[in-house]
Design a protein around this motif. Structure first.
Motif, PDB file in Angstrom:
ATOM      1  N   ASN A 266       5.082  -1.285 -14.709  1.00  0.00           N
ATOM      2  CA  ASN A 266       5.791  -2.402 -14.865  1.00  0.00           C
ATOM      3  C   ASN A 266       5.211  -3.630 -14.454  1.00  0.00           C
ATOM      4  O   ASN A 266       5.347  -3.824 -13.038  1.00  0.00           O
ATOM      5  CB  ASN A 266       7.156  -1.933 -14.413  1.00  0.00           C
ATOM      6  N   ASP A 267       5.174  -4.512 -15.418  1.00  0.00           N
ATOM      7  CA  ASP A 267       4.454  -5.784 -14.997  1.00  0.00           C
ATOM      8  C   ASP A 267       5.463  -6.879 -14.904  1.00  0.00           C
ATOM      9  O   ASP A 267       5.163  -8.229 -14.742  1.00  0.00           O
ATOM     10  CB  ASP A 267       3.446  -6.092 -16.043  1.00  0.00           C
ATOM     11  N   THR A 268       6.801  -6.569 -15.294  1.00  0.00           N
ATOM     12  CA  THR A 268       7.762  -7.613 -15.433  1.00  0.00           C
ATOM     13  C   THR A 268       8.350  -7.982 -14.088  1.00  0.00           C
ATOM     14  O   THR A 268       9.291  -8.857 -14.070  1.00  0.00           O
ATOM     15  CB  THR A 268       8.883  -7.137 -16.381  1.00  0.00           C
ATOM     16  N   GLY A 269       8.124  -7.292 -12.768  1.00  0.00           N
ATOM     17  CA  GLY A 269       8.835  -7.692 -11.640  1.00  0.00           C
ATOM     18  C   GLY A 269       8.398  -9.039 -11.020  1.00  0.00           C
ATOM     19  O   GLY A 269       7.272  -9.520 -11.646  1.00  0.00           O
ATOM     20  N   SER A 270       9.000  -9.687 -10.144  1.00  0.00           N
ATOM     21  CA  SER A 270       8.540 -10.737  -9.471  1.00  0.00           C
ATOM     22  C   SER A 270       8.113 -10.477  -7.954  1.00  0.00           C
ATOM     23  O   SER A 270       8.503 -11.286  -7.260  1.00  0.00           O
ATOM     24  CB  SER A 270      10.100 -11.617  -9.298  1.00  0.00           C
ATOM     25  N   ASP A 271       7.248  -9.586  -7.993  1.00  0.00           N
ATOM     26  CA  ASP A 271       6.557  -9.174  -6.582  1.00  0.00           C
ATOM     27  C   ASP A 271       5.323  -9.687  -6.426  1.00  0.00           C
ATOM     28  O   ASP A 271       4.610  -9.400  -5.279  1.00  0.00           O
ATOM     29  CB  ASP A 271       6.595  -7.632  -6.413  1.00  0.00           C
ATOM     30  N   ARG A 272       4.582 -10.626  -7.339  1.00  0.00           N
ATOM     31  CA  ARG A 272       3.229 -10.946  -7.175  1.00  0.00           C
ATOM     32  C   ARG A 272       3.098 -11.844  -5.939  1.00  0.00           C
ATOM     33  O   ARG A 272       3.925 -12.937  -5.922  1.00  0.00           O
ATOM     34  CB  ARG A 272       2.604 -11.308  -8.415  1.00  0.00           C
ATOM     35  N   LEU A 273       2.185 -11.960  -5.348  1.00  0.00           N
ATOM     36  CA  LEU A 273       1.926 -12.880  -4.409  1.00  0.00           C
ATOM     37  C   LEU A 273       0.308 -13.553  -4.490  1.00  0.00           C
ATOM     38  O   LEU A 273       0.357 -14.627  -4.185  1.00  0.00           O
ATOM     39  CB  LEU A 273       1.956 -12.327  -2.986  1.00  0.00           C
ATOM     40  N   LEU A 274      -0.621 -12.690  -4.882  1.00  0.00           N
ATOM     41  CA  LEU A 274      -1.910 -13.205  -5.046  1.00  0.00           C
ATOM     42  C   LEU A 274      -2.336 -12.206  -6.274  1.00  0.00           C
ATOM     43  O   LEU A 274      -2.759 -11.117  -5.819  1.00  0.00           O
ATOM     44  CB  LEU A 274      -2.768 -13.428  -4.048  1.00  0.00           C
ATOM     45  N   PRO A 275      -2.633 -12.608  -7.605  1.00  0.00           N
ATOM     46  CA  PRO A 275      -2.902 -11.764  -8.583  1.00  0.00           C
ATOM     47  C   PRO A 275      -4.432 -11.329  -8.213  1.00  0.00           C
ATOM     48  O   PRO A 275      -4.712 -10.157  -8.935  1.00  0.00           O
ATOM     49  CB  PRO A 275      -2.761 -12.457  -9.981  1.00  0.00           C
ATOM     50  N   VAL A 276      -5.308 -12.116  -7.827  1.00  0.00           N
ATOM     51  CA  VAL A 276      -6.696 -11.995  -7.481  1.00  0.00           C
ATOM     52  C   VAL A 276      -7.266 -12.874  -6.683  1.00  0.00           C
ATOM     53  O   VAL A 276      -6.921 -14.115  -6.637  1.00  0.00           O
ATOM     54  CB  VAL A 276      -7.590 -11.877  -8.894  1.00  0.00           C
ATOM     55  N   GLY A 277      -8.187 -12.229  -5.806  1.00  0.00           N
ATOM     56  CA  GLY A 277      -8.836 -13.269  -4.829  1.00  0.00           C
ATOM     57  C   GLY A 277      -9.506 -12.541  -3.933  1.00  0.00           C
ATOM     58  O   GLY A 277      -9.505 -11.334  -3.843  1.00  0.00           O
ATOM     59  N   ASP A 278     -10.219 -13.149  -3.168  1.00  0.00           N
ATOM     60  CA  ASP A 278     -11.352 -12.542  -2.126  1.00  0.00           C
ATOM     61  C   ASP A 278     -10.828 -12.378  -0.755  1.00  0.00           C
ATOM     62  O   ASP A 278      -9.329 -12.761  -0.511  1.00  0.00           O
ATOM     63  CB  ASP A 278     -12.482 -13.361  -2.204  1.00  0.00           C
ATOM     64  N   GLN A 279     -11.578 -11.872   0.185  1.00  0.00           N
ATOM     65  CA  GLN A 279     -11.042 -11.649   1.522  1.00  0.00           C
ATOM     66  C   GLN A 279     -10.441 -13.125   2.434  1.00  0.00           C
ATOM     67  O   GLN A 279      -9.505 -13.282   2.966  1.00  0.00           O
ATOM     68  CB  GLN A 279     -11.900 -11.299   2.431  1.00  0.00           C
ATOM     69  N   HIS A 280     -11.300 -14.422   2.073  1.00  0.00           N
ATOM     70  CA  HIS A 280     -10.809 -15.602   2.711  1.00  0.00           C
ATOM     71  C   HIS A 280      -9.486 -15.967   1.826  1.00  0.00           C
ATOM     72  O   HIS A 280      -8.560 -16.486   2.596  1.00  0.00           O
ATOM     73  CB  HIS A 280     -12.084 -16.546   2.335  1.00  0.00           C
TER      74      HIS A 280
END
Length: 440
Positions: free
Chosen positions: A277-291
């Motif tokens: 389910n992609d409709t939730g509001s739980d995202r914090l960083l959709p994609v990123g590196d270690q830094h």
């Protein structure tokens, strides 16, 4: 595609004129229904409650205590962006979905109401409407915001190409083409079902790209977390940091080729989102590196350094239960958070602040009892748990006791002792920490 197939069938049976009349009647009915729903919906802020009244034939009255408020989100679907309107959604404790969606308000009214509700919910200072007004657009930061991180749209597109759906799509297309060549001819239903299946495969990555487009993370003068994202539907979400229950870091299998990861946020009131389910509001960083992950985790959980979160593995006899994923399992106690990690193809790490722990459980299954193992669950209010899987039984009970102790101290810290007498200086403090018992 199913709707298209049914519409084509209806067009053949009714003819163009009657079919156009049916479509027009349905459209007019939908507009009237929406207008009546909007006209009969109202809200009122009384003391520390938000009262909402809606319904024409059956009236419904709701009173939402603002001390249960976790987060407020302003959403602007595509048509609302053209008309200058916005939808306000409230997340409250114990709710699995938005408790009070108010649609539609003007953008300025939505921003002003959001700030007023957050101020009345307590522990968050009120911000001027000019700073919180999302009418300036999702691409620029408000004057009072401190920008933390922005995700590049190029990285977002590439990350969705590195998903199983996109990776295996050429194989599916080749199989369909082969079947078409061998069959010689296909029926309309066969083509429609095939295209529908292929569209379903692509729908999830496309939806993620549209959802997380121009993702920006910021902090307002009151210390609250601000998230702005979306293309066809822009969202402006405010999350007070004291409402954060846990942070989960995931390294998908294909993303490890580029050393990428994504972060999810647990806020009490959202509930655990269902898988897929992609409709939730739980995202914090959709994609990123270690830094980027270190920067974001440090902003959400002050004092926590992602690169310094070491964990200890379970005992060696766990290899009978996890012959492949044993080396990716671990648990660690750090000054402010519990850290657990697991996973085989996709690896996950969960960070749970001790102050957010609601309960601690020690669970044993049949195989675990044979091997004298147990799993310790640290439950938070956000719906997810930190799980220290398959630990030695004595270690599991010691870990559960230590987690309960640290949770009590985090909620009710002990005041610092009075200065010691000169004769006591230099004596070591008597403090007990959780330690893994020595292996026999």
């Amino acid at each position: 595609m199913i709707v298209a197939a049914l519409s084509w069938q209806a067009l053949r049976e009714l003819g163009p004129t009657h079919f156009a009349m049916v479509v027009l009647a349905v459209a007019v009915g939908a507009v009237i229904f929406s207008a009546v729903g909007w006209w009969t919906t109202g809200y009122q802020v009384v003391a520390r409650e938000l009262r909402i009244t809606e319904g024409l034939i059956w009236r419904r009255n709701r009173a939402i205590p603002l001390d249960r408020l976790q987060s407020v989100e302003v959403r602007r679907p595509l048509l609302a962006q053209f008309s200058g309107l916005a939808e306000l959604r409230l997340e409250v404790v114990g709710g699995g979905k938005a408790e009070a969606p108010l649609a539609y308000l003007t953008v300025r009214e939505a921003a002003a109401l959001r700030e007023r509700l957050l101020a009345l919910s307590g522990r968050t200072p009120e911000v001027s409407v000019a700073e919180a007004d999302p009418a300036a657009g999702p691409r620029t930061a408000s004057p009072g915001e401190q920008s933390l991180h922005a995700v590049g749209n190029r990285e977002l597109l590439i990350s969705q190409l590195l998903t199983p759906q996109a990776f295996f799509l050429p194989i599916g297309v080749a199989w369909v083409v082969t079947q078409f060549v061998m069959e010689g001819s296909w029926t309309f239903i066969g083509i429609a079902s095939t295209v529908t299946a292929m569209a379903g495969v692509l729908l999830q990555p496309i939806r993620r790209v549209l959802r997380d487009w121009d993702f920006r993370l910021a902090r307002d003068p009151g210390g609250r977390l601000l998230l702005h994202y979306g293309l066809t539907e822009t969202r402006s979400q405010v999350v007070p940091l004291h409402r954060v229950q846990a942070v989960r870091i995931t390294w998908p299998f294909l993303w490890r080729l580029t050393s990428w990861l994504y972060l999810q946020l647990d806020v009490a009131g959202y509930g655990a989102p269902e898988r897929g389910n992609d409709t939730g509001s739980d995202r914090l960083l959709p994609v990123g590196d270690q830094h980027a992950a270190r920067l974001v985790v440090g902003a959400v959980l002050p004092g926590v350094d992602l690169a310094a979160l070491a964990t200890s593995p379970p005992p060696a006899r766990v290899r009978w239960l996890h012959p492949v994923g044993l080396r990716f399992m671990g648990v660690g106690l750090h000054p402010d958070v519990l850290v657990t990690r697991e996973g085989r193809l996709s690896r996950e790490m969960t960070l749970v602040p001790y102050a957010r722990l609601q309960s601690v459980r020690v669970v044993q299954g049949p195989l675990q009892r044979m091997l004298r193992l147990a799993t310790v669950y640290a439950d938070a209010a956000g719906g997810r748990s930190g799980a220290a899987r398959d630990r030695d039984l004595a270690e599991a009970w010691a870990l559960a006791d230590e987690l309960a102790r640290r949770a009590r101290l985090a909620r009710h810290p002990i005041p610092p002792p009075a200065p010691a007498a000169p004769s006591d200086l230099g004596q070591p403090a008597d403090e007990t920490f959780w330690q893994r018992p020595a292996q026999a």
